[in-house]
Structure formats: C-alpha cells, structure tokens
Design a protein around this motif. Sequence first.
Motif, PDB file in Angstrom:
ATOM      1  N   ALA A  31      31.981  30.791  37.371  1.00 23.00           N
ATOM      2  CA  ALA A  31      31.898  32.252  37.394  1.00 23.00           C
ATOM      3  C   ALA A  31      32.874  32.833  38.416  1.00 23.00           C
ATOM      4  O   ALA A  31      33.575  33.805  38.134  1.00 23.00           O
ATOM      5  N   LEU A  32      32.920  32.221  39.588  1.00 22.93           N
ATOM      6  CA  LEU A  32      33.850  32.705  40.616  1.00 22.93           C
ATOM      7  C   LEU A  32      35.302  32.513  40.181  1.00 22.93           C
ATOM      8  O   LEU A  32      36.148  33.381  40.418  1.00 22.93           O
ATOM      9  N   ALA A  33      35.595  31.418  39.520  1.00 14.24           N
ATOM     10  CA  ALA A  33      36.960  31.182  39.033  1.00 14.24           C
ATOM     11  C   ALA A  33      37.352  32.225  37.985  1.00 14.24           C
ATOM     12  O   ALA A  33      38.492  32.709  37.979  1.00 14.24           O
ATOM     13  N   LEU A  34      36.422  32.588  37.104  1.00 20.37           N
ATOM     14  CA  LEU A  34      36.703  33.625  36.113  1.00 20.37           C
ATOM     15  C   LEU A  34      36.981  34.957  36.803  1.00 20.37           C
ATOM     16  O   LEU A  34      37.924  35.668  36.450  1.00 20.37           O
ATOM     17  N   LEU A  35      36.160  35.286  37.792  1.00 15.64           N
ATOM     18  CA  LEU A  35      36.344  36.540  38.521  1.00 15.64           C
ATOM     19  C   LEU A  35      37.668  36.559  39.266  1.00 15.64           C
ATOM     20  O   LEU A  35      38.414  37.540  39.206  1.00 15.64           O
ATOM     21  N   MET A  36      37.982  35.488  39.967  1.00 14.68           N
ATOM     22  CA  MET A  36      39.231  35.453  40.738  1.00 14.68           C
ATOM     23  C   MET A  36      40.446  35.428  39.805  1.00 14.68           C
ATOM     24  O   MET A  36      41.487  35.987  40.138  1.00 14.68           O
ATOM     25  N   GLY A  37      40.307  34.791  38.648  1.00 10.95           N
ATOM     26  CA  GLY A  37      41.384  34.832  37.657  1.00 10.95           C
ATOM     27  C   GLY A  37      41.644  36.250  37.186  1.00 10.95           C
ATOM     28  O   GLY A  37      42.793  36.691  37.085  1.00 10.95           O
ATOM     29  N   PHE A  38      40.556  36.990  36.914  1.00  5.70           N
ATOM     30  CA  PHE A  38      40.717  38.393  36.534  1.00  5.70           C
ATOM     31  C   PHE A  38      41.387  39.191  37.645  1.00  5.70           C
ATOM     32  O   PHE A  38      42.308  39.965  37.396  1.00  5.70           O
ATOM     33  N   CYS A  39      40.896  39.021  38.875  1.00  6.01           N
ATOM     34  CA  CYS A  39      41.443  39.794  39.995  1.00  6.01           C
ATOM     35  C   CYS A  39      42.923  39.491  40.220  1.00  6.01           C
ATOM     36  O   CYS A  39      43.719  40.401  40.474  1.00  6.01           O
ATOM     37  N   ALA A  40      43.302  38.231  40.101  1.00 11.29           N
ATOM     38  CA  ALA A  40      44.710  37.867  40.262  1.00 11.29           C
ATOM     39  C   ALA A  40      45.558  38.472  39.148  1.00 11.29           C
ATOM     40  O   ALA A  40      46.648  39.009  39.408  1.00 11.29           O
ATOM     41  N   LEU A  41      45.069  38.418  37.914  1.00 10.78           N
ATOM     42  CA  LEU A  41      45.825  39.006  36.804  1.00 10.78           C
ATOM     43  C   LEU A  41      45.870  40.525  36.907  1.00 10.78           C
ATOM     44  O   LEU A  41      46.869  41.151  36.536  1.00 10.78           O
ATOM     45  N   MET A  42      44.825  41.124  37.427  1.00  9.09           N
ATOM     46  CA  MET A  42      44.829  42.570  37.622  1.00  9.09           C
ATOM     47  C   MET A  42      45.870  42.960  38.670  1.00  9.09           C
ATOM     48  O   MET A  42      46.558  43.970  38.520  1.00  9.09           O
ATOM     49  N   TRP A  72      42.411  44.209  45.090  1.00  5.35           N
ATOM     50  CA  TRP A  72      41.992  43.448  43.912  1.00  5.35           C
ATOM     51  C   TRP A  72      41.508  42.043  44.220  1.00  5.35           C
ATOM     52  O   TRP A  72      40.595  41.554  43.556  1.00  5.35           O
ATOM     53  N   VAL A  73      42.091  41.374  45.184  1.00  2.00           N
ATOM     54  CA  VAL A  73      41.720  39.974  45.411  1.00  2.00           C
ATOM     55  C   VAL A  73      40.628  39.821  46.469  1.00  2.00           C
ATOM     56  O   VAL A  73      39.855  38.871  46.421  1.00  2.00           O
ATOM     57  N   PHE A  74      40.536  40.769  47.397  1.00  2.00           N
ATOM     58  CA  PHE A  74      39.559  40.611  48.474  1.00  2.00           C
ATOM     59  C   PHE A  74      38.387  41.587  48.381  1.00  2.00           C
ATOM     60  O   PHE A  74      37.271  41.227  48.736  1.00  2.00           O
ATOM     61  N   MET A  75      38.612  42.806  47.933  1.00  2.00           N
ATOM     62  CA  MET A  75      37.540  43.802  47.919  1.00  2.00           C
ATOM     63  C   MET A  75      36.852  43.920  46.559  1.00  2.00           C
ATOM     64  O   MET A  75      35.636  44.042  46.500  1.00  2.00           O
ATOM     65  N   ALA A  76      37.604  43.908  45.484  1.00  2.00           N
ATOM     66  CA  ALA A  76      37.026  44.097  44.152  1.00  2.00           C
ATOM     67  C   ALA A  76      35.952  43.059  43.800  1.00  2.00           C
ATOM     68  O   ALA A  76      34.943  43.431  43.186  1.00  2.00           O
ATOM     69  N   PRO A  77      36.124  41.777  44.159  1.00  2.00           N
ATOM     70  CA  PRO A  77      35.054  40.828  43.815  1.00  2.00           C
ATOM     71  C   PRO A  77      33.688  41.217  44.375  1.00  2.00           C
ATOM     72  O   PRO A  77      32.664  41.038  43.703  1.00  2.00           O
TER      73      PRO A  77
END
Length: 164
Positions: A31-42, A72-77
Amino acid sequence: MPVTADITATYRGPGRVMDRLLAAGQREDRALALLMGFCALMFVAQMPRLAREAHFTGQELNMLMGGALLGWVFMAPLGLYALAALTHLIARLLGGKGSWYGARLALFWALLASTPLLLLHGLVAGFIGSGPALQLVGLIWLVVFLWFWGRCLWRAERGDYDAV
C-alpha cells in the motif's frame, strides 16, 4: 501481475483488479509503495507546468520543483492516509464491513491507476497552458479517478476477503 498491466486492467474493470489486490492479503508495504509511486509520478507530472511557470514569470525552477517535491512526496501521503481513514469511517456508518487497509488500498490504487491521465494533464499544462484543453483533461481525470475509487472502495468495504 505487473503494476502497468494492473493499471491497464483497471480501465477495463476496477473491481476485478481490486479483488485481486485484496486477495493477495494485507501488505502495508504494498500500500505504501502504491502511494509513494503515485506521489512520485504526480511530482513528475508537475514538471512541465513548473517549467512553463518559471519561464514566463522568471521564477527559479529549482525552487518551484523543491516546493512541489516537498508537497507531493513528503506532505501529501499524510493527507491521503487521513482521507482514506475518513472514507473508511463514512463507509462504516453506511454499513461497510471492510478494513482500514482495504480503504487505504482502494484510495491508493485509484490514485496510481489514474496517473496516466495526470501525466497527460501535466503535459497539457506545460505545453498549452490553462484553457479549455487543460480543463477537459482535468475533468476526465476527475471522473475516471472517482469511478476507480468508488468501485474499489465498494469492493473493499464488502468485507468478504481475508484482510484484517
């Protein structure tokens, strides 16, 4: 299945992909990998728009990108975890029987699966700028994301899988 194949399959049937993800068992690392993948792509999707903004306004591109990276990578998650918890609580009030993990997975997967449209949105923002084309792509992304999230959350809140 590879993530890219699952993203493609989600456009054909988000419920089936969500069932497969839930059947794999509770894996917070996934789940965390999916979220961080989204944030990185965003963050990557923001780059063309930021470059355009820096060019036209004379601002420093590195400062703009640093702000986007922080956001996107530190706050959005953190905010997305809170949003997933809130939707799970609302689903519980409406009779949902799923888990906290299922609600997180539904949101994070819907976000990641909709990133091709977000990348297109970033390109339109960078090359064309604001206008009807950007609004249309943004609206299409919003509709697709809400469709994915709704279907995935509905499947996760049925509660008929092994996750706790």
